[in-house]
Design a protein around this motif. Structure first.
Motif, PDB file in Angstrom:
ATOM      1  N   LYS A 243       0.826  -1.214   0.000  1.00  0.00           N
ATOM      2  CA  LYS A 243       0.000   0.000   0.000  1.00  0.00           C
ATOM      3  C   LYS A 243       0.859   1.263   0.000  1.00  0.00           C
ATOM      4  O   LYS A 243       0.559   2.231  -0.685  1.00  0.00           O
ATOM      5  CB  LYS A 243      -0.921   0.008   1.224  1.00  0.00           C
ATOM      6  CG  LYS A 243      -1.832  -1.185   1.323  1.00  0.00           C
ATOM      7  CD  LYS A 243      -2.780  -1.241   0.163  1.00  0.00           C
ATOM      8  CE  LYS A 243      -3.766  -2.392   0.310  1.00  0.00           C
ATOM      9  NZ  LYS A 243      -4.664  -2.449  -0.840  1.00  0.00           N
ATOM     10  N   HIS A 263      -5.836   1.097  -7.056  1.00  0.00           N
ATOM     11  CA  HIS A 263      -6.250   0.006  -6.165  1.00  0.00           C
ATOM     12  C   HIS A 263      -7.200  -0.910  -6.943  1.00  0.00           C
ATOM     13  O   HIS A 263      -8.410  -0.885  -6.718  1.00  0.00           O
ATOM     14  CB  HIS A 263      -6.945   0.631  -4.949  1.00  0.00           C
ATOM     15  CG  HIS A 263      -7.203  -0.318  -3.824  1.00  0.00           C
ATOM     16  ND1 HIS A 263      -8.209  -0.107  -2.903  1.00  0.00           N
ATOM     17  CD2 HIS A 263      -6.575  -1.453  -3.437  1.00  0.00           C
ATOM     18  CE1 HIS A 263      -8.194  -1.086  -2.010  1.00  0.00           C
ATOM     19  NE2 HIS A 263      -7.220  -1.922  -2.316  1.00  0.00           N
ATOM     20  N   SER A 285     -11.199  -1.837  -0.012  1.00  0.00           N
ATOM     21  CA  SER A 285     -10.698  -3.011   0.708  1.00  0.00           C
ATOM     22  C   SER A 285     -11.859  -3.850   1.237  1.00  0.00           C
ATOM     23  O   SER A 285     -12.824  -3.308   1.780  1.00  0.00           O
ATOM     24  CB  SER A 285      -9.824  -2.569   1.877  1.00  0.00           C
ATOM     25  OG  SER A 285      -8.781  -1.770   1.386  1.00  0.00           O
ATOM     26  N   LYS A 289     -12.337  -7.541  -4.585  1.00  0.00           N
ATOM     27  CA  LYS A 289     -11.326  -7.566  -5.650  1.00  0.00           C
ATOM     28  C   LYS A 289     -10.721  -8.958  -5.838  1.00  0.00           C
ATOM     29  O   LYS A 289     -10.681  -9.494  -6.940  1.00  0.00           O
ATOM     30  CB  LYS A 289     -10.187  -6.566  -5.359  1.00  0.00           C
ATOM     31  CG  LYS A 289     -10.560  -5.115  -5.555  1.00  0.00           C
ATOM     32  CD  LYS A 289      -9.393  -4.187  -5.295  1.00  0.00           C
ATOM     33  CE  LYS A 289      -8.788  -4.348  -3.909  1.00  0.00           C
ATOM     34  NZ  LYS A 289      -9.713  -4.171  -2.795  1.00  0.00           N
ATOM     35  N   ASP A 310      -5.063  -6.700  -6.462  1.00  0.00           N
ATOM     36  CA  ASP A 310      -5.148  -5.554  -5.540  1.00  0.00           C
ATOM     37  C   ASP A 310      -4.599  -4.247  -6.113  1.00  0.00           C
ATOM     38  O   ASP A 310      -5.112  -3.191  -5.804  1.00  0.00           O
ATOM     39  CB  ASP A 310      -4.402  -5.882  -4.238  1.00  0.00           C
ATOM     40  CG  ASP A 310      -4.750  -4.939  -3.090  1.00  0.00           C
ATOM     41  OD1 ASP A 310      -5.961  -4.704  -2.868  1.00  0.00           O
ATOM     42  OD2 ASP A 310      -3.834  -4.424  -2.428  1.00  0.00           O
TER      43      ASP A 310
HETATM   44 MN    MN Z   1      -6.308  -3.448  -1.057  1.00  0.00          MN
END
Ligand code: MN
Ligand code: GDP
Ligand code: PGA
Ligand code: MN
Length: 621
Positions: A243, A263, A285, A289, A310
């Protein structure tokens, strides 16, 4: 644990082991050597370990983690070479409140990020990091996000005092000796990633299985392309290639260089005629995904393969073609909800072993379990907090944000193009979120700017992936709210500008999906998972120009007739709930969109025009 009590005076002395590791470093990269020395002087580790990424090193570190009680070795038959880790109960998710973007001006970080002056923050952090690695090993992890053979490899070096981080990074990125060798040879630029658990050990002090510090700082210096992370061992806070680098720092680099770091999952879809297309999907999140990337189609003749789950780096060729790469080498997937019926591809990947599970429950026979893994619930488990658990316990056995960390190469539906350093051509971008109401199963935007508006106003109910309340609707532009490494207004402007530069025709087409809408009786309106292939088919055929749709105020939506519903087990009521565009519901969105735009403050004009266009269309409907 409060501040390190011995951290009052600057100490620059290094012990013999550390000096030796610096003098005999496996690199001549001058900047790297200077930086490692400086960080060792600051953090005062007992020793330095240059991570080579070898099998032998993995064995050594995982053995040590088992001895330390951080890892539980799983049954070798069920999950070969696999381990379960249990975090401190307070260190289970990303900490957005403690995440900072330290640009020179406050405006640089924008209205959505926490900001602090870089010099002030460095001062604060130097105090935190001073002596923070006492009693511990400093691991130096050379890594590359994306391909080592890329024209300009995206190097990073993470310094950490956590062996759990080293092992996880080995799964999530390309690390170690080959990377260091090439980086040294090229004298390559690398992103400095400093990480400490913030839990120094006094001589003789006994360690805990999951050291961390209640005072957490996840800090980014986008202009210097540097990351300082303190106090947490949790994935998104501590595996800095993911991230922090591949999204926050990379988004700032992408802004400067004219590309997009997003993302997004990346999916390859092949129709029954054998034509393939690549689709990227931005969902917040824990909104689907990984599952979408590992989709197993339920419709005849359609094939889906995975490129990424991701993160997507989208670049544009001279011909204007968008090409996308997945910079990661592993999956860091949400465990709960992952099971044979929902995601058999993930189940097969983890069954191959070489996996680190975090905060799942343990079965009595050396396996793991989480809610949704099997239809039948085991009679007895050890929950993620190490307590006895039975179905009557009345609490989840696995933490809702428990994770599996597994090499992407173990995914048997991995698309061969995954390895192409130039990336794959991108046809469509799909935005999605978790909304119980309002947002229909799928819609197609009227064009790029309308698509950017859909992305800019993406909304989703919050999940356990970040610390804080769960189930609260918030706007999450392009699912990047927690990951934009600069001013969100500039980020949206960048999306608009990329479209202007490349031209509408060449840009990927934009869609907006919602797998999570509810029926009036409260259940999911749409069965989701493999059945999402029906939506994929509609998207694919829209790109081909062969699928029908109806123009609704919010975009083009499929009618029942436009979707392939062969063999689908849903009631009329459910389908109606999934597909409905309710003008009143959408009118009710407008004030919340306005509130969001007000918070942003400087929303680009084309996006404001799209907002006005939506209201006009709703009024005419
Ligand atoms: Mn993520
Ligand atoms: P990510 O964090 O965005 O990668 O999301 P995941 O794919 O890991 O999914 C997060 C959670 O949403 C898991 O519990 C999944 O089981 C659940 N989920 C994913 N896709 C669907 C879907 O199509 N329908 C429903 N109802 N749940 C889903
Ligand atoms: P996720 O990744 O998107 O798969 O949940 C981790 C995160 O975003 O924290
Ligand atoms: Mn995921």
């Amino acid at each position: 644990m409060a501040d390190n009590p011995t951290a009052t005076t600057e100490t620059t002395g290094l012990n013999e082991a550390v000096k030796d590791a610096l003098d005999n470093a496996p690199t001549t990269h001058a900047h790297l050597l200077a930086w490692v020395r400086e960080m060792a002087e600051l953090t005062q580790p007992d020793r330095i370990h240059w991570v080579d990424g070898s099998e032998a090193e993995w064995t050594q570190l995982t053995d040590e983690l088992v001895d330390a009680g951080t890892f539980v070795r799983l049954d070798e038959e069920k999950f070969p070479n696999s381990f379960a880790a249990f975090s401190d109960p307070e260190d289970v998710a990303r900490v957005e409140e403690r995440t900072f973007i330290c640009t020179r001006t406050e405006k640089g970080a924008g209205p959505t990020n926490n900001w602090e002056d870089p010099e002030v923050m460095r001062g604060t952090l130097r105090k935190k990091f001073r002596g923070a690695m006492r009693g511990r090993t400093m691991y130096v992890i050379p890594f590359v996000m994306g391909h080592l053979e890329a024209s300009r490899p995206s190097y990073g070096v993470e310094i950490t005092d956590s062996a759990y981080v080293v092992c996880s990074m080995r799964i999530m990125a390309t690390i170690g000796a080959p990377v260091l060798e090439k980086m040294t040879e090229q004298n390559g630029f690398f992103v400095e990633c400093l990480h400490s658990l913030g839990a120094p050990l006094a001589p003789g002090e006994e360690d805990v299985p999951w050291p961390c510090n209640p005072s957490k700082y996840i800090v980014h210096f986008p202009e210097d392309r540097a990351i300082w992370s303190f106090g947490s061992g949790y994935g998104g806070n501590a595996l800095l290639g993911k991230k922090c680098y591949a999204l926050r720092i990379a988004s700032a680099i992408a802004h400067d260089e004219g590309w997009l770091a997003e993302h997004m999952l990346i999916l390859k879809v092949t129709n029954p005629e054998g034509k393939s297309r690549f689709i990227a999907g931005a969902f917040p999140s824990a909104c689907g995904k990984t599952n979408f990337a590992m989709l197993e189609p339920t419709i005849e003749g359609w094939k889906a393969e995975m490129v990424g789950d991701d993160i997507a780096w989208i670049r544009f060729g001279k011909d204007g073609q968008a090409r996308v790469t997945n910079p990661e080498a592993g999956l860091f997937g949400v465990a709960p909800g992952t099971g044979w019926p929902t995601n058999p591809n993930a189940m097969r990947a983890i069954a191959r072993g070489n996996t680190i599970f975090t905060n799942v429950a343990l079965t009595d026979d050396g396996g793991v379990w989480w809610e949704g893994m099997t239809e039948e619930t085991p009679e007895h488990l050890t929950d993620w907090k190490g307590r006895d658990w039975t179905p009557e316990s009345g609490r989840p056995a696995a933490h809702p944000n428990s994770r599996f960390c597994t090499p992407i190469k173990q995914v048997d539906i991995l698309a061969p193009e995954y390895d192409d350093p130039e990336g794959v051509p991108l046809s469509a971008i799909v935005f999605g979120g978790r909304r119980k109401t309002t947002v229909p199963l799928v819609s197609q935007s009227f064009g790029w700017e309308h698509g950017v508006f859909q992305g800019a106003t993406l909304s989703s109910e919050t999940t356990a992936a970040a610390k804080g309340a769960v189930g609260v609707v918030r706007r999450d532009p392009m699912a990047m709210l927690p990951f934009i490494g600069y001013n969100a207004n500039d980020y949206l402007e960048h999306w608009v500008e990329v479209g202007e530069r490349i031209g509408e025709d060449e840009m990927p087409k934009v869609f907006y999906v919602n797998w999570f809408r509810r029926t009036p009786s409260g259940g999911f309106a749409w069965p989701g998972f493999g059945e999402n292939s029906r939506v994929v088919k509609w998207i694919f055929d829209r790109l081909e120009g062969t699928a029908g749709g109806r123009e609704a105020p919010i975009g083009t939506v499929p009618t029942r007739e436009d979707l392939d519903l062969t063999g689908l087990d849903v009631s009329d009521e459910e389908l109606e709930a999934a597909l409905k565009v309710d003008v009143e519901e959408w009118r009710a969105e407008l004030p919340s969109i306005d509130e969001w735009f007000h918070r942003l403050g400087h929303v680009p004009e084309p996006i404001l025009e799209q907002r006005a266009g939506l209201e006009d269309r709703l009024n005419q409907a």
